[in-house]
Write an enzyme that holds these catalytic residues in place. Structure first.
Site, PDB file in Angstrom:
ATOM      1  N   ASP A  51      31.931  64.824  36.284  1.00 20.41           N
ATOM      2  CA  ASP A  51      31.457  63.471  36.005  1.00 20.41           C
ATOM      3  C   ASP A  51      30.162  63.194  36.750  1.00 20.41           C
ATOM      4  OD1 ASP A  51      33.727  62.993  34.487  1.00 20.41           O
ATOM      5  OD2 ASP A  51      34.842  62.125  36.168  1.00 20.41           O
ATOM      6  N   TYR A 108      39.824  71.624  43.375  1.00 23.81           N
ATOM      7  CA  TYR A 108      38.942  70.515  43.743  1.00 23.81           C
ATOM      8  C   TYR A 108      39.328  70.009  45.127  1.00 23.81           C
ATOM      9  CZ  TYR A 108      37.070  69.819  38.980  1.00 23.81           C
ATOM     10  OH  TYR A 108      36.429  69.964  37.777  1.00 23.81           O
TER      11      TYR A 108
END
Length: 269
Positions: A51, A108
């Site tokens: 993003d 992540y």
């Protein structure tokens, strides 16, 4: 011939990895630099999407060329790329492995600091909260490994062919002072904004806004959240991408504000 490029980038000034009609993505910057070097357009395929504002301390893309280059591409590409994008390795691969579809595991890390720090505002997410219930957050985090359908933790579930994700690791870590937190998660795949939504809900558990049974009810699909509020993008890093044929450790110290997960400075909650 196909090459895999091992890179990292700070996502602060970009609208994510992919090309966008409404802003500059990391992919566009790299493709334009490659065009200058190779004197022709060269499309590249990334290992996934990030993003706007999200970072990658490890990321891979692949490209195809008819003939191998006869110069130091690593040096030349790093020279023309902006300072917030770095190429670590260029690996020739046999056959046609795919940077996105052949990735077997992605990890992540999400960083939080609970005090105002001018040197962390682009590298970590600021949450001015006190007395987080870390035990409750860790208990909720342990539930992630027990469920596979994450449609309630996705901003656009209808855009995905499947909302099934197999989470293999999920844990919280903290520094010795307790004023920095790190959420680590690994899975075979992730949905749009899934990690940031999970972090947002776990913080609600930590502040008492959301109960542990309430959090589990979302995972069990017994009820859907009324509001999805993803955590801030600047705290999120794509930190590890693994392939059956390629498993490179992330470059240590890519994010100087933080230690690696395995370093003694971070303690598992």
């Amino acid at each position: 011939m196909r090459y895999f490029f091992h890179i990292g980038y700070s996502g602060t000034p970009y609208k994510g990895w992919q090309r966008h009609p409404y802003g500059i993505g990391v992919q566009q910057v790299i493709e334009e630099c490659l065009k200058k070097i190779l004197k022709q357009p060269v499309p590249i395929v990334g290992c996934g999407r990030t993003d706007a504002g999200v970072h990658a301390s490890q990321f891979f893309f692949h490209l195809d060329v008819a003939q191998p280059w006869d110069f130091d591409m690593l040096f030349r590409l790093n020279k023309v790329l902006p300072p917030d994008i770095a190429v670590f390795d260029i690996i020739p691969v046999e056959g046609l492995p795919h940077a996105r579809f052949d990735a077997s595991k992605r990890s992540y890390d999400y960083f939080i600091h609970t005090y105002k720090d001018p040197f962390l505002h682009e590298a970590s997410a600021l949450y001015l909260v006190r007395n987080l219930n870390l035990d409750a957050m860790q208990a909720a985090t342990a539930l992630l490994l027990l469920y596979t359908d994450y449609r309630n933790f996705c901003i656009t579930p209808a855009d995905h062919d499947s909302t099934i994700c197999h989470v293999t690791e999920a844990r919280w870590l903290t520094n010795q002072q307790g004023d920095k937190l790190r959420f680590h998660i690994s899975a075979n795949r992730f949905l749009s904004r899934m990690i940031r939504i999970i972090v947002g809900k776990l913080l609600q558990v930590g502040t008492g806004v959301l109960s542990l049974p309430g959090f589990e009810s979302y995972l069990a699909l017994e009820q859907a959240p009324k509001h999805l509020s993803p955590a801030y993008p600047q705290g999120l890093y794509l930190s590890k991408v693994s392939y059956p044929f390629l498993d490179i450790p992330p470059r240590p110290g890519f994010s100087p504000a933080f230690l690696q997960v395995t370093d003694a400075g971070w303690q598992t909650i």
